[in-house]
Design a protein around this motif. Structure first.
Motif, PDB file in Angstrom:
ATOM      1  N   GLU A 126      34.247 -37.577  10.069  1.00  0.00           N
ATOM      2  CA  GLU A 126      33.571 -37.688  11.363  1.00  0.00           C
ATOM      3  C   GLU A 126      33.972 -36.511  12.242  1.00  0.00           C
ATOM      4  O   GLU A 126      35.163 -36.298  12.493  1.00  0.00           O
ATOM      5  CB  GLU A 126      33.982 -38.997  12.035  1.00  0.00           C
ATOM      6  CG  GLU A 126      33.431 -39.169  13.426  1.00  0.00           C
ATOM      7  CD  GLU A 126      34.010 -40.394  14.133  1.00  0.00           C
ATOM      8  OE1 GLU A 126      33.589 -40.623  15.277  1.00  0.00           O
ATOM      9  OE2 GLU A 126      34.881 -41.085  13.573  1.00  0.00           O
ATOM     10  N   LEU A 127      32.991 -35.750  12.704  1.00  0.00           N
ATOM     11  CA  LEU A 127      33.250 -34.666  13.631  1.00  0.00           C
ATOM     12  C   LEU A 127      33.535 -35.270  15.001  1.00  0.00           C
ATOM     13  O   LEU A 127      32.686 -35.948  15.578  1.00  0.00           O
ATOM     14  CB  LEU A 127      32.052 -33.719  13.703  1.00  0.00           C
ATOM     15  CG  LEU A 127      32.214 -32.527  14.638  1.00  0.00           C
ATOM     16  CD1 LEU A 127      33.356 -31.625  14.184  1.00  0.00           C
ATOM     17  CD2 LEU A 127      30.904 -31.752  14.713  1.00  0.00           C
ATOM     18  N   HIS A 131      39.353 -37.930   9.039  1.00  0.00           N
ATOM     19  CA  HIS A 131      39.124 -38.191   7.618  1.00  0.00           C
ATOM     20  C   HIS A 131      38.941 -39.698   7.381  1.00  0.00           C
ATOM     21  O   HIS A 131      39.428 -40.513   8.165  1.00  0.00           O
ATOM     22  CB  HIS A 131      40.236 -37.604   6.744  1.00  0.00           C
ATOM     23  CG  HIS A 131      41.570 -38.247   6.896  1.00  0.00           C
ATOM     24  ND1 HIS A 131      41.879 -39.470   6.354  1.00  0.00           N
ATOM     25  CD2 HIS A 131      42.695 -37.819   7.517  1.00  0.00           C
ATOM     26  CE1 HIS A 131      43.130 -39.772   6.619  1.00  0.00           C
ATOM     27  NE2 HIS A 131      43.656 -38.791   7.337  1.00  0.00           N
ATOM     28  N   PRO A 132      38.241 -40.066   6.306  1.00  0.00           N
ATOM     29  CA  PRO A 132      37.925 -41.476   6.045  1.00  0.00           C
ATOM     30  C   PRO A 132      38.951 -42.223   5.187  1.00  0.00           C
ATOM     31  O   PRO A 132      38.683 -43.331   4.746  1.00  0.00           O
ATOM     32  CB  PRO A 132      36.596 -41.380   5.296  1.00  0.00           C
ATOM     33  CG  PRO A 132      36.718 -40.121   4.511  1.00  0.00           C
ATOM     34  CD  PRO A 132      37.479 -39.172   5.432  1.00  0.00           C
ATOM     35  N   ARG A 134      46.909 -39.362  13.507  1.00  0.00           N
ATOM     36  CA  ARG A 134      45.684 -40.034  13.967  1.00  0.00           C
ATOM     37  C   ARG A 134      44.541 -39.882  12.969  1.00  0.00           C
ATOM     38  O   ARG A 134      43.383 -40.137  13.303  1.00  0.00           O
ATOM     39  CB  ARG A 134      45.274 -39.482  15.327  1.00  0.00           C
ATOM     40  CG  ARG A 134      46.354 -39.702  16.372  1.00  0.00           C
ATOM     41  CD  ARG A 134      45.992 -39.152  17.708  1.00  0.00           C
ATOM     42  NE  ARG A 134      47.158 -39.221  18.582  1.00  0.00           N
ATOM     43  CZ  ARG A 134      47.183 -38.742  19.806  1.00  0.00           C
ATOM     44  NH1 ARG A 134      46.111 -38.151  20.314  1.00  0.00           N
ATOM     45  NH2 ARG A 134      48.281 -38.831  20.536  1.00  0.00           N
ATOM     46  N   GLY A 135      44.878 -39.451  11.757  1.00  0.00           N
ATOM     47  CA  GLY A 135      43.850 -39.320  10.726  1.00  0.00           C
ATOM     48  C   GLY A 135      42.877 -38.189  10.994  1.00  0.00           C
ATOM     49  O   GLY A 135      41.715 -38.272  10.623  1.00  0.00           O
ATOM     50  N   ALA A 159      30.686 -28.490   4.531  1.00  0.00           N
ATOM     51  CA  ALA A 159      30.191 -29.874   4.571  1.00  0.00           C
ATOM     52  C   ALA A 159      30.014 -30.427   3.159  1.00  0.00           C
ATOM     53  O   ALA A 159      30.351 -31.591   2.896  1.00  0.00           O
ATOM     54  CB  ALA A 159      28.880 -29.946   5.345  1.00  0.00           C
ATOM     55  N   GLU A 160      29.513 -29.619   2.249  1.00  0.00           N
ATOM     56  CA  GLU A 160      29.331 -30.063   0.863  1.00  0.00           C
ATOM     57  C   GLU A 160      30.675 -30.356   0.195  1.00  0.00           C
ATOM     58  O   GLU A 160      30.806 -31.329  -0.546  1.00  0.00           O
ATOM     59  CB  GLU A 160      28.558 -29.017   0.069  1.00  0.00           C
ATOM     60  CG  GLU A 160      27.092 -28.942   0.465  1.00  0.00           C
ATOM     61  CD  GLU A 160      26.353 -27.771  -0.150  1.00  0.00           C
ATOM     62  OE1 GLU A 160      26.991 -26.901  -0.804  1.00  0.00           O
ATOM     63  OE2 GLU A 160      25.127 -27.700   0.030  1.00  0.00           O
TER      64      GLU A 160
END
Length: 82
Positions: A2-3, A15-16, A48-49, A67-68
């Motif tokens: 997530e930007l 990051h997820p 904070r990830g 992004a890829e």
């Protein structure tokens, strides 16, 4: 991924991989996906990830490639999904 914010020089991305230390995520991004970013823990007092990415000299094609690579990491990097 997530930007969270984007400026003229740097962007912040979450990051997820909940439960994974960001320093481990950043290490795996570099090793397995040729993505070099700075863990947010280098700038913040706690994990904070997030990580910081330099965007000041990136071309439009470079943004697409970045992004890829993140998408590939999110789809199935075995080391990241542990």
């Amino acid at each position: 991924f997530e930007l969270l914010s984007l400026g003229g020089f740097f962007g912040w991305v979450r990051h997820p991989f909940a439960g994974r230390a960001t320093v481990d995520v950043v290490r795996e991004l570099a090793r397995a996906h040729n993505v070099l970013v700075m863990p947010g823990t280098a700038f913040l007092p706690d994990d904070r990830g997030t990580f910081r990415v330099s965007v000041s000299n990136i071309s439009p094609d470079g943004v697409t490639d970045f992004a890829e690579r993140l998408a590939a990491a999110g789809r199935g990097s075995p080391a990241l999904s542990r």
